[in-house]
Design an enzyme around this catalytic site. Sequence first.
Site, PDB file in Angstrom:
ATOM      1  N   MET A  10       0.842  -1.209   0.000  1.00 32.53           N
ATOM      2  CA  MET A  10       0.000   0.000   0.000  1.00 32.53           C
ATOM      3  C   MET A  10       0.879   1.262   0.000  1.00 32.53           C
ATOM      4  SD  MET A  10      -2.570  -1.470   2.927  1.00 32.53           S
ATOM      5  CE  MET A  10      -1.201  -2.137   3.874  1.00 32.53           C
ATOM      6  N   THR A  83       2.173   1.617   5.987  1.00 31.58           N
ATOM      7  CA  THR A  83       1.488   2.751   5.385  1.00 31.58           C
ATOM      8  C   THR A  83       1.058   3.685   6.499  1.00 31.58           C
ATOM      9  OG1 THR A  83      -0.598   3.429   4.320  1.00 31.58           O
ATOM     10  CG2 THR A  83      -0.556   1.262   5.307  1.00 31.58           C
ATOM     11  N   ASN A  84       0.934   4.969   6.206  1.00 33.59           N
ATOM     12  CA  ASN A  84       0.466   5.938   7.201  1.00 33.59           C
ATOM     13  C   ASN A  84      -1.048   6.020   7.277  1.00 33.59           C
ATOM     14  OD1 ASN A  84       2.709   7.972   8.427  1.00 33.59           O
ATOM     15  ND2 ASN A  84       3.373   7.192   6.433  1.00 33.59           N
ATOM     16  N   CYS A 196       3.311  10.006   4.626  1.00 30.64           N
ATOM     17  CA  CYS A 196       2.902   9.012   3.640  1.00 30.64           C
ATOM     18  C   CYS A 196       4.181   8.328   3.194  1.00 30.64           C
ATOM     19  CB  CYS A 196       2.182   9.651   2.460  1.00 30.64           C
ATOM     20  SG  CYS A 196       1.789   8.474   1.155  1.00 30.64           S
ATOM     21  N   THR A 197       4.178   7.013   3.179  1.00 30.75           N
ATOM     22  CA  THR A 197       5.420   6.295   2.934  1.00 30.75           C
ATOM     23  C   THR A 197       6.006   6.584   1.564  1.00 30.75           C
ATOM     24  OG1 THR A 197       4.002   4.382   2.454  1.00 30.75           O
ATOM     25  CG2 THR A 197       5.067   4.450   4.592  1.00 30.75           C
TER      26      THR A 197
END
Length: 230
Positions: A10, A83-84, A196-197
Site C-alpha cells: 500500500m 502505510t500511514n 505518507c510512505t
Amino acid sequence: MKTIGLIGGMSWESSAEYYRLLNELVRERAGGLHSARCILHSVDFAEIEQLQVAGEWEAAGEILAEAARGLAAAGADFLLICTNTMPKVADQVSAAVDVPLLHLGDATAEAVKSAGVMRAGLLGTAFTMEQDFYRDRLAGHGLDVLTPDAGGRTEVHRVIYEELCLGVVREESRRAYQRVIGELVDRGAQGIILGCTEIELLIGPGDSPVPVFPTTRLHAEAAVRAALGA
C-alpha cells in the site's frame, strides 16, 4: 533476532523501501552478512484504495486483519502496517492477533519529540491529513500538528495517488510540495512529518528549511530496535 511481519502493498513502491531499509539497518547494527528476518504479506492496493474512497474502513480493516493472522501463523513476532493511512484500522488489526503491532504514529511521534520539535506540519493522503485518527495519535504524544490548506491538501494527495504510488517522480511535483512546506513553516511548523510512505521518494532534507521526519525510515528503525532487542 525477532521476525518482523510486514503488512504491505500500500503501495508496493513504499513496501520495497521498507524491505530495503530493514535489511540495511540490520546489517549496520549486526554487521557481516546479517539481514532482517521478515515476512511480507502484500495486498492488492487497488482493492484497498476503492474501500478507502467508499469509506468502507471496516472491510479494508478485515483484509489487513486477515493478513495479520497469516503473518502471525507464519511466525512473525510483531507486525508493522507499512502505510500511514491504514493505521486508521490499527485497533481492528491488533484485535485479530496475539502478537504486538508496532504503530507507525508512535514511532514517528517519539522521533519528532526527540528532535525537540513540538509543532510539526503533516503531509500525507487526504485521509491522513483530514481525519482524526493520525493527528490525534500524534497529539496524544503532546505534538501540535498543522496541515496544509485545502488547496495544498488536494495537491499533496493527488501527487501521492496519481504519481508516487505509480513510481512517477516529477520535479514540478517536488516544487509544489516545497511550496506547501514553506507555507506550513510560515505558520509556525518547526518540522515536517512526511506522513505518507511514498513521499520519501520525492522529498528529502534538502527540500525543507526545517527538519523532515521520514516515517518509513523511522518505522523501520523502530522495528529493527525491537527485532534486535536494543
